[in-house]
Scaffold this motif. Structure first.
Motif, PDB file in Angstrom:
ATOM      1  N   ASP A  52     109.680  65.275 108.278  1.00  0.00           N
ATOM      2  CA  ASP A  52     110.612  64.703 107.308  1.00  0.00           C
ATOM      3  C   ASP A  52     110.221  63.294 106.875  1.00  0.00           C
ATOM      4  OD1 ASP A  52     111.148  63.615 109.781  1.00  0.00           O
ATOM      5  OD2 ASP A  52     113.327  63.700 109.564  1.00  0.00           O
ATOM      6  N   CYS A  53     108.961  62.931 107.025  1.00  0.00           N
ATOM      7  CA  CYS A  53     108.507  61.569 106.724  1.00  0.00           C
ATOM      8  C   CYS A  53     108.783  61.194 105.264  1.00  0.00           C
ATOM      9  CB  CYS A  53     107.021  61.442 107.027  1.00  0.00           C
ATOM     10  SG  CYS A  53     106.404  59.758 106.917  1.00  0.00           S
ATOM     11  N   THR A  54     108.536  62.092 104.332  1.00  0.00           N
ATOM     12  CA  THR A  54     108.783  61.803 102.913  1.00  0.00           C
ATOM     13  C   THR A  54     110.253  61.517 102.668  1.00  0.00           C
ATOM     14  OG1 THR A  54     106.927  63.222 102.314  1.00  0.00           O
ATOM     15  CG2 THR A  54     108.487  62.692 100.574  1.00  0.00           C
ATOM     16  N   ASP A  55     111.138  62.298 103.284  1.00  0.00           N
ATOM     17  CA  ASP A  55     112.580  62.084 103.128  1.00  0.00           C
ATOM     18  C   ASP A  55     113.001  60.751 103.745  1.00  0.00           C
ATOM     19  OD1 ASP A  55     112.786  64.568 101.903  1.00  0.00           O
ATOM     20  OD2 ASP A  55     113.222  65.591 103.793  1.00  0.00           O
ATOM     21  N   ALA A  58     111.903  57.878 101.551  1.00  0.00           N
ATOM     22  CA  ALA A  58     112.671  57.820 100.308  1.00  0.00           C
ATOM     23  C   ALA A  58     113.936  56.980 100.486  1.00  0.00           C
ATOM     24  CB  ALA A  58     113.026  59.224  99.844  1.00  0.00           C
ATOM     25  N   ARG A  59     114.341  56.750 101.722  1.00  0.00           N
ATOM     26  CA  ARG A  59     115.552  55.962 102.011  1.00  0.00           C
ATOM     27  C   ARG A  59     115.250  54.485 102.211  1.00  0.00           C
ATOM     28  NH1 ARG A  59     117.412  58.947 107.135  1.00  0.00           N
ATOM     29  NH2 ARG A  59     118.735  57.116 107.331  1.00  0.00           N
ATOM     30  N   ASP A  65     109.106  47.712 101.472  1.00  0.00           N
ATOM     31  CA  ASP A  65     108.942  48.946 102.235  1.00  0.00           C
ATOM     32  C   ASP A  65     108.553  50.079 101.288  1.00  0.00           C
ATOM     33  OD1 ASP A  65     109.649  47.641 104.525  1.00  0.00           O
ATOM     34  OD2 ASP A  65     111.735  48.260 104.443  1.00  0.00           O
ATOM     35  N   GLU A  66     107.311  50.045 100.821  1.00  0.00           N
ATOM     36  CA  GLU A  66     106.866  51.060  99.885  1.00  0.00           C
ATOM     37  C   GLU A  66     106.841  52.416 100.566  1.00  0.00           C
ATOM     38  OE1 GLU A  66     103.174  49.809  98.137  1.00  0.00           O
ATOM     39  OE2 GLU A  66     103.794  47.741  98.383  1.00  0.00           O
ATOM     40  N   ARG A  67     107.191  53.422  99.798  1.00  0.00           N
ATOM     41  CA  ARG A  67     107.246  54.775 100.335  1.00  0.00           C
ATOM     42  C   ARG A  67     105.854  55.265 100.733  1.00  0.00           C
ATOM     43  NH1 ARG A  67     111.136  53.376  97.525  1.00  0.00           N
ATOM     44  NH2 ARG A  67     113.169  54.322  97.451  1.00  0.00           N
ATOM     45  N   ARG A  68     104.937  55.280  99.817  1.00  0.00           N
ATOM     46  CA  ARG A  68     103.560  55.708 100.071  1.00  0.00           C
ATOM     47  C   ARG A  68     102.679  54.919  99.134  1.00  0.00           C
ATOM     48  NH1 ARG A  68     101.393  60.341 102.911  1.00  0.00           N
ATOM     49  NH2 ARG A  68      99.215  59.821 103.055  1.00  0.00           N
ATOM     50  N   ARG A  69     101.772  54.175  99.676  1.00  0.00           N
ATOM     51  CA  ARG A  69     100.908  53.331  98.854  1.00  0.00           C
ATOM     52  C   ARG A  69      99.818  54.176  98.205  1.00  0.00           C
ATOM     53  NH1 ARG A  69     100.821  48.447 103.251  1.00  0.00           N
ATOM     54  NH2 ARG A  69     102.986  47.883 102.915  1.00  0.00           N
ATOM     55  N   GLU A  70      99.433  53.784  97.009  1.00  0.00           N
ATOM     56  CA  GLU A  70      98.408  54.525  96.274  1.00  0.00           C
ATOM     57  C   GLU A  70      97.097  54.526  97.057  1.00  0.00           C
ATOM     58  OE1 GLU A  70      96.123  54.306  92.004  1.00  0.00           O
ATOM     59  OE2 GLU A  70      98.082  53.343  92.205  1.00  0.00           O
ATOM     60  N   VAL A  86     110.052  50.227 108.732  1.00  0.00           N
ATOM     61  CA  VAL A  86     110.640  50.166 107.395  1.00  0.00           C
ATOM     62  C   VAL A  86     112.156  50.198 107.553  1.00  0.00           C
ATOM     63  CG1 VAL A  86     108.682  51.169 106.164  1.00  0.00           C
ATOM     64  CG2 VAL A  86     110.437  52.672 107.093  1.00  0.00           C
ATOM     65  N   PHE A  87     112.840  49.459 106.683  1.00  0.00           N
ATOM     66  CA  PHE A  87     114.286  49.381 106.759  1.00  0.00           C
ATOM     67  C   PHE A  87     114.903  50.416 105.840  1.00  0.00           C
ATOM     68  CE2 PHE A  87     112.885  45.429 108.480  1.00  0.00           C
ATOM     69  CZ  PHE A  87     113.729  45.249 109.547  1.00  0.00           C
ATOM     70  N   LEU A  88     115.883  51.134 106.361  1.00  0.00           N
ATOM     71  CA  LEU A  88     116.548  52.218 105.640  1.00  0.00           C
ATOM     72  C   LEU A  88     118.022  51.893 105.460  1.00  0.00           C
ATOM     73  CD1 LEU A  88     115.107  55.143 107.815  1.00  0.00           C
ATOM     74  CD2 LEU A  88     114.087  54.146 105.772  1.00  0.00           C
ATOM     75  N   ASP A  89     118.618  52.546 104.491  1.00  0.00           N
ATOM     76  CA  ASP A  89     120.071  52.494 104.305  1.00  0.00           C
ATOM     77  C   ASP A  89     120.608  51.061 104.249  1.00  0.00           C
ATOM     78  OD1 ASP A  89     119.785  55.240 104.461  1.00  0.00           O
ATOM     79  OD2 ASP A  89     120.422  55.344 106.539  1.00  0.00           O
TER      80      ASP A  89
END
Length: 147
Positions: A52-55, A58-59, A65-70, A86-89
């Motif tokens: 569930d890393c992508t999910d 996404a939070r 806290d970039e989701r996925r770097r190019e 990474v900080f969520l919510d």
């Protein structure tokens, strides 16, 4: 004719490495040049990332806290998630990975009045138990960054 593990096809070696742990994959890569390409492959390091890393990414709540770097490989993403949570919510929760096992680690922020937020850690292990401990490294007053 004598054959060894290095004579196996790279995709077989990658499959074997993906069934181990991140630490074992690093040790495998260090043993022989022929094993390094298989152990460092995106397939292997993708298996160490949570399903569930992508999910989860996404939070992300902070701009840094970039989701996925190019161009980022799975190994680079794994390493980044181990080194810097990474900080969520909205910063009430942080997420990282444990370097040797790949276990998910969460820090929960609890309000302590004038003292601000205190983070408490939860670590998911392979036995599906959680460790709950105070963690003084994270403080919302310190720019939401890694220490």
């Amino acid at each position: 004719m004598v054959t060894g593990i290095c004579d196996l096809p790279a995709d077989c070696l990658a499959l074997v490495a993906s069934l181990t742990s991140p630490g074992d994959a690093c040790r495998l890569a260090a043993t022989a040049i022929a094993l390094r390409a298989a152990a460092d492959s995106d397939q292997v390091w993708g298996s160490f990332l949570p399903a569930d890393c992508t999910d989860i990414l996404a939070r992300c709540s902070a701009a840094g806290d970039e989701r996925r770097r190019e161009g980022e490989t799975n190994k680079e993403l794994f390493s980044r998630l181990c080194d810097c949570p990474v900080f969520l919510d909205g910063g009430k929760l942080s997420f990282s990975l444990e370097r040797h096992s790949g276990a998910k680690k969460y820090m929960i922020a609890l309000w302590h009045g004038f003292g601000g937020y205190q983070y408490y850690g939860l670590e998911d292990s392979s036995s599906h138990t959680f460790t709950f401990t105070p963690d003084l490294r994270y403080d919302l007053g310190n720019n939401l960054g890694c220490v």
